[in-house]
Scaffold this active site. Structure first.
Site, PDB file in Angstrom:
ATOM      1  N   SER A 124       0.831  -1.207   0.000  1.00  0.00           N
ATOM      2  CA  SER A 124       0.000   0.000   0.000  1.00  0.00           C
ATOM      3  C   SER A 124       0.860   1.250   0.000  1.00  0.00           C
ATOM      4  CB  SER A 124      -0.868  -0.024   1.267  1.00  0.00           C
ATOM      5  OG  SER A 124      -1.466   1.221   1.476  1.00  0.00           O
ATOM      6  N   TYR A 149      -2.296  -1.171  10.897  1.00  0.00           N
ATOM      7  CA  TYR A 149      -2.510  -1.703   9.545  1.00  0.00           C
ATOM      8  C   TYR A 149      -1.310  -1.366   8.659  1.00  0.00           C
ATOM      9  CZ  TYR A 149      -3.975  -1.746   4.686  1.00  0.00           C
ATOM     10  OH  TYR A 149      -4.004  -1.950   3.324  1.00  0.00           O
ATOM     11  N   LYS A 153       1.743  -3.824   6.647  1.00  0.00           N
ATOM     12  CA  LYS A 153       2.190  -3.803   5.241  1.00  0.00           C
ATOM     13  C   LYS A 153       3.701  -3.602   5.186  1.00  0.00           C
ATOM     14  CE  LYS A 153      -1.683  -4.599   3.431  1.00  0.00           C
ATOM     15  NZ  LYS A 153      -1.911  -5.918   2.832  1.00  0.00           N
TER      16      LYS A 153
END
Ligand code: NAD
Ligand code: UD1
Length: 339
Positions: A124, A149, A153
């Site tokens: 991302s 989150y 990643k």
């Protein structure tokens, strides 16, 4: 090729399944339906006129994963599975680290044990440090994530990079998505968020449909042309096609490769509202609200590397993104749930 698509019943994974089937690959989907509906995969089959195999399973279940690899010969894995709600990750960090890192580690261990060493990972834009100048290139600084989150990643990228460093037989594609929006032009598959949407585009289309009273525009005083946040929105079908291009690239390119997948164009929240209204003829009432914690003024990428090396470029316009979001929303007011 025989392809395993983890998280293939989700928003981006299902669009990737369409493009993979259209390109002649055979597809097995492994998904625990934590944030998906199996109806989505039946619609993938309707769109393509082809079949895929679906395994409802949790990637944290080592025995099930092992059995899957024992009974199939995969050439490559597209790893979409993961939890993705930023706010929820702040409330439930251990669940996010356990799921997003655990699935990646189990998957790589099982792949290695079965001699499968090609993986494409859903990364991302969130891995880039917030202090980078725009547009971001793949060489820009990473880290400084503002939520668990984002860290999952960042850490998954590190885990995959170290795996390839230890064994040069691996080919790892770290694909950094910007802001995927829109839906398949058929209107059969699209984003089906549970509850109140966190992301802009589903909120806009639910407001246009009358399910939400008005959009809150988070911040009207950013240092951007109209004061609202700027992002690099790309059509999910373009993003899905980027995966097919990235898969083709893997042959003859062992090692770790990082690619931005975006359009390189930034649009503001108000640009999105106006484009949506123009493309659909629907009104989207909005109010300017306070900034959302953790947001930055603008994020958009330099997509030149993907064009140069993968031969991939986003083709769909902002108007296409809005039209296809609305087509999906208006044909499926309750998402994949039965009416
Ligand atoms: P999604 O929630 O629609 O799809 C993820 C899928 O993974 C879901 O179908 C879910 O059921 C499945 N899943 C989650 N944990 C699992 C587990 N333990 N075992 C098996 N299946 C599991 O999300 P999406 O928008 O399609 O995103 C796909 C990937 O791309 C995610 O990794 C996400 O973090 C990443 N990503 C998404 C965006 C975005 O804006 N949507 C942006 C950048 C990166
Ligand atoms: C968010 C996540 C990012 C994640 C991405 C995809 C944050 C801080 N970032 O990105 O980590 O990878 O989703 O899941 O959550 N907006 C409004 N009103 C709304 C919703 C959004 O004004 O109701 C604005 C936001 O302030 C932002 C833009 O719209 O300026 C896009 O927001 P969103 O769709 O949530 O994406 P990102 O914040 O870019």
């Amino acid at each position: 090729m025989n392809v395993l698509v983890t998280g293939g019943a989700g928003y981006i994974g299902s669009h990737a399944c369409v493009e993979l089937l259209n390109a002649g690959h055979s597809v097995v989907v492994a998904d625990n339906l934590a944030n998906a509906n199996a109806e989505c995969l039946r619609r993938v089959e309707r769109i393509t006129g082809k079949t895929l195999e679906f395994r409802e399973m949790d990637l944290l279940d080592r025995a099930a994963l092992n059995e899957l690899f024992d009974t199939h010969r995969f050439d490559c894995v597209l790893h979409f599975a993961g939890l993705k709600a930023v706010g929820e990750s702040v409330q439930q960090p251990l669940r996010y680290y356990n799921n997003n890192l655990g699935t990646t580690i189990h998957l790589c261990q099982t792949m290695a044990a079965h001699g499968v060493k090609k993986i494409l990972f859903s990364s991302s834009a969130t891995v880039y440090s917030p202090d980078n100048a725009m547009p971001v290139k793949e060489s820009a600084r990473t880290g400084g994530c503002t939520n668990p989150y984002g860290w999952t990643k960042y850490m998954s990228e590190q885990i995959l990079t170290d795996t390839a460093k230890a064994d040069p037989g691996w080919t790892v594609m770290l694909l950094r998505y910007f802001n995927p929006v829109g839906a398949h032009p058929s209107g059969l598959i699209g984003e089906d968020p549970r509850g109140i949407p966190n992301n802009l585009m589903p909120y806009i289309s639910q407001t246009a449909a009358g399910r939400r009273e008005k959009l809150s525009v988070f911040g009207g005083d950013y240092p951007t042309p109209d004061g609202t946040g700027v992002r690099d929105y790309l059509h999910v079908v373009d993003l899905a096609r980027g995966h097919v291009a990235a898969m083709d690239y893997m042959a003859g390119h062992p090692g770790v490769h990082v690619f931005n997948l975006g359009t390189g164009r930034g649009y503001s929240v108000l640009d999105m509202v106006h484009a949506f209204e123009a493309a659909t003829g629907k009104r989207v009432p909005y109010v300017i609200a306070p900034r959302r914690a953790g947001d930055v003024a603008e994020v958009y990428c330099d997509p030149a590397k993907a064009e140069r090396e993968l031969g991939w470029k986003a083709e769909y316009s902002l108007e296409d993104m809005c039209r296809d979001s609305w087509n999906w929303q208006s044909k499926n007011p309750n998402g994949f749930a039965a009416d």
